[in-house]
Design an enzyme around this catalytic site. Structure first.
Site, short mmCIF file in Angstrom:
data_model
loop_
_atom_site.label_atom_id
_atom_site.label_comp_id
_atom_site.label_asym_id
_atom_site.label_seq_id
_atom_site.Cartn_x
_atom_site.Cartn_y
_atom_site.Cartn_z
N ASP A 152 104.09 45.88 58.59
CA ASP A 152 105.50 46.09 58.91
C ASP A 152 106.09 47.29 58.17
O ASP A 152 107.31 47.48 58.17
CB ASP A 152 106.30 44.84 58.53
CG ASP A 152 106.18 44.51 57.05
OD1 ASP A 152 105.05 44.52 56.53
OD2 ASP A 152 107.21 44.23 56.41
N TYR A 182 110.70 38.55 45.98
CA TYR A 182 110.43 39.40 44.83
C TYR A 182 111.67 39.50 43.95
O TYR A 182 112.80 39.37 44.44
CB TYR A 182 110.05 40.81 45.29
CG TYR A 182 108.95 40.86 46.31
CD1 TYR A 182 107.65 40.51 45.97
CD2 TYR A 182 109.21 41.25 47.63
CE1 TYR A 182 106.63 40.54 46.91
CE2 TYR A 182 108.19 41.29 48.57
CZ TYR A 182 106.90 40.94 48.21
OH TYR A 182 105.90 40.97 49.14
N LYS A 238 105.10 34.17 49.41
CA LYS A 238 104.36 35.37 49.00
C LYS A 238 105.07 35.98 47.81
O LYS A 238 106.26 36.30 47.90
CB LYS A 238 104.29 36.36 50.16
CG LYS A 238 103.75 37.73 49.79
CD LYS A 238 103.76 38.65 51.01
CE LYS A 238 103.37 40.07 50.64
NZ LYS A 238 103.32 40.96 51.82
#
Length: 265
Positions: free
Chosen positions: A26, A146, A177
């Site tokens: 992506d 994140y 993730k």
């Protein structure tokens, strides 16, 4: 709907090992058509040849070559986007829906959240709403989370990574993730504090193939469920064979030395 979710998860996870090799593609929205992703049919075809469990892409790329002759691969449609040209590159917004992904035959959707960014609240809201909608359709959700913002000194710090994983889990993601923390002991604590599969991100492109494979091996030994790595895979000079050896490391506990021998490095 839980049956539908289970069936779709088996298309992106190896049903025997419960682990996965996902290759995100992506990056074009964020940074443009970088090396390795200029020809999407070739790129996806190489991931299929290597035996990746799934690829991840924006909705518009699916038409450019997801299903390939001679093999198949799971499809994760990414719903978030931002560009490096923006003054706020960490502020992700939704650019697709769960229903879009269903119409494309996707096996899962993904959402990106940057904790600590000034727009964190909107990203959290988006993840929560996507997870609720996806649950109604039996569609799995992968949350990329994140720590990136003014208060985050080190996004790889174990406490930051554990917080990221927990946010994804608590807001309804089926897979989270996060970055690798750098060592097995601290990453094991991240995994142990999360009741859904945890896969590692690749981060910046690494110069050493050994370091990359070692990171993957260590994360799996610590209880991780595999990887979701882009540039360190699709920009590798021998990416088909790299995916093959990564699959062996993740699914067959292949040693790092053996993996490098198979790769010829």
């Amino acid at each position: 709907m839980q049956m539908g979710k289970s069936i779709r998860l088996e298309r992106i996870f190896n049903r025997n090992t419960g682990k996965t090799v996902i290759v995100p593609m992506d990056h074009g929205v964020s940074v443009g058509p970088i090396d390795g992703l200029v020809d999407m049919r070739e790129a996806v075809g190489d991931m299929v040849k290597g035996g990746a469990n799934a690829v991840l892409m924006q909705k518009g790329l699916v038409r450019c070559g997801h299903r390939m002759e001679g093999g198949d691969v799971g499809l994760i449609v990414h719903l978030s986007a931002s560009t490096s040209l923006s003054p706020f590159p960490n502020a992700k917004v939704l650019v697709a829906t769960v229903e879009d992904a269903i119409r494309m035959g996707a096996d899962a959707v993904s959402v990106h959240v940057n904790l600590g960014d000034e727009t964190e609240s909107r990203m959290l809201k988006d993840l929560g709403e996507v997870a609720s909608c996806a649950a109604g359709w039996g569609m799995p959700v992968l949350a990329m989370v994140y720590g990136r913002g003014p208060k985050v000194e080190n996004e790889f710090a174990p406490e930051v990574v554990a917080h990221c994983a927990r946010v994804g889990e608590e807001l309804g993601a089926d897979v989270v993730k996060v970055p690798y923390t750098g060592d097995q002991e601290s990453f094991r604590r991240v995994v142990d504090s999360c009741c859904v599969p945890v896969v590692i991100a690749g981060g910046p492109k690494l110069d050493s193939t050994r370091d990359f494979i070692q990171m993957v091996s260590d994360s799996v030994e610590a209880g991780g469920a595999g990887l979701s790595v882009g540039r360190n895979v699709f920009q590798h000079k021998n990416r088909v064979n790299l995916v093959k050896v990564l699959s062996k490391v993740v699914h067959e506990d292949e040693s790092v030395d053996s993996a490098l021998e198979i790769l010829g490095e």
